[in-house]
Scaffold this active site. Sequence first.
Site, short mmCIF file in Angstrom:
data_model
loop_
_atom_site.label_atom_id
_atom_site.label_comp_id
_atom_site.label_asym_id
_atom_site.label_seq_id
_atom_site.Cartn_x
_atom_site.Cartn_y
_atom_site.Cartn_z
N LYS A 19 16.79 -37.91 16.80
CA LYS A 19 17.45 -36.61 16.83
C LYS A 19 18.20 -36.41 15.52
CE LYS A 19 19.75 -34.22 20.64
NZ LYS A 19 20.73 -34.44 21.71
C1 E4P Z 1 21.09 -31.63 23.79
O1 E4P Z 1 20.29 -32.42 23.37
C2 E4P Z 1 22.54 -31.85 23.82
O2 E4P Z 1 22.76 -33.22 24.06
C3 E4P Z 1 23.23 -31.11 24.93
O3 E4P Z 1 22.34 -30.32 25.68
C4 E4P Z 1 24.50 -30.46 24.56
O4 E4P Z 1 25.05 -29.86 25.70
P1 E4P Z 1 26.58 -29.40 25.80
O5 E4P Z 1 26.73 -28.11 25.07
O6 E4P Z 1 26.81 -29.24 27.28
O7 E4P Z 1 27.40 -30.50 25.19
#
Ligand code: E4P
Length: 217
Positions: free
Chosen positions: A83
């Site tokens: 990522k």
């Molecule tokens: C995606 O890969 C992120 O880890 C995640 O969906 C972020 O979500 P949040 O806005 O609830 O922290």
Amino acid sequence: MKFFVDTADTKDIAELAATGLLDGVTTNPSLIAKSGRDFMEVTKEICALVNGPVSAEVVALDHPTMMKEAEILRKIADNVCIKVPLTIDGLKTCKALTEDGTMVNVTLCFSANQALLAAKAGATFISPFVGRHDDNGFDGMQLISDIRLIYDNYDFETAILVASVRHAVHVLESAKIGADVMTAPPAVIKSLFNHVLTEKGIQGFLADWAKTGQSIG
Ligand code: E4P
């Protein structure tokens, strides 16, 4: 639409994996911190719990260090997906890794133009954050529709991974738009099973069944 769970909690992942509905996992530095576990150790454990992609995020901001971190992370297991943030260095890293056959999830996407850049960099997944978009007064689901339109216009293969999902309606709208994947916290995925009429129906059937005095088997 594929279902990923957005957590680093191995107990929750194992529970959802047992339903057969889980296609992958996404983590981020905040979720790793929340788990209280060692990053490498917990990521290895998660990779063994699911067959699909497990996103593990680099924390460097420059391309050379991102590559070094990705090198370490991709050795954890074959299903690790690196990522990277949606920055110039992140997309340089995305291009280098995908050209080398490694899955890449480009994260922190908040505009359709950013999604276009990620697709051009060969991203395996683009992660638009719908919940955070909504929180700031923008229309998260409109962002998903715009990206779907653009990707379809040019036959980009990058999968739209709807992230920052907060509730069941985000899941429903993602499926209606034709998103490829959504990632949600365990509680949101579990909430999809719920319907008051299902619960009421079960109670009614059980009450009538008890009147028969029968048992199966
Ligand atoms: C995606 O890969 C992120 O880890 C995640 O969906 C972020 O979500 P949040 O806005 O609830 O922290």
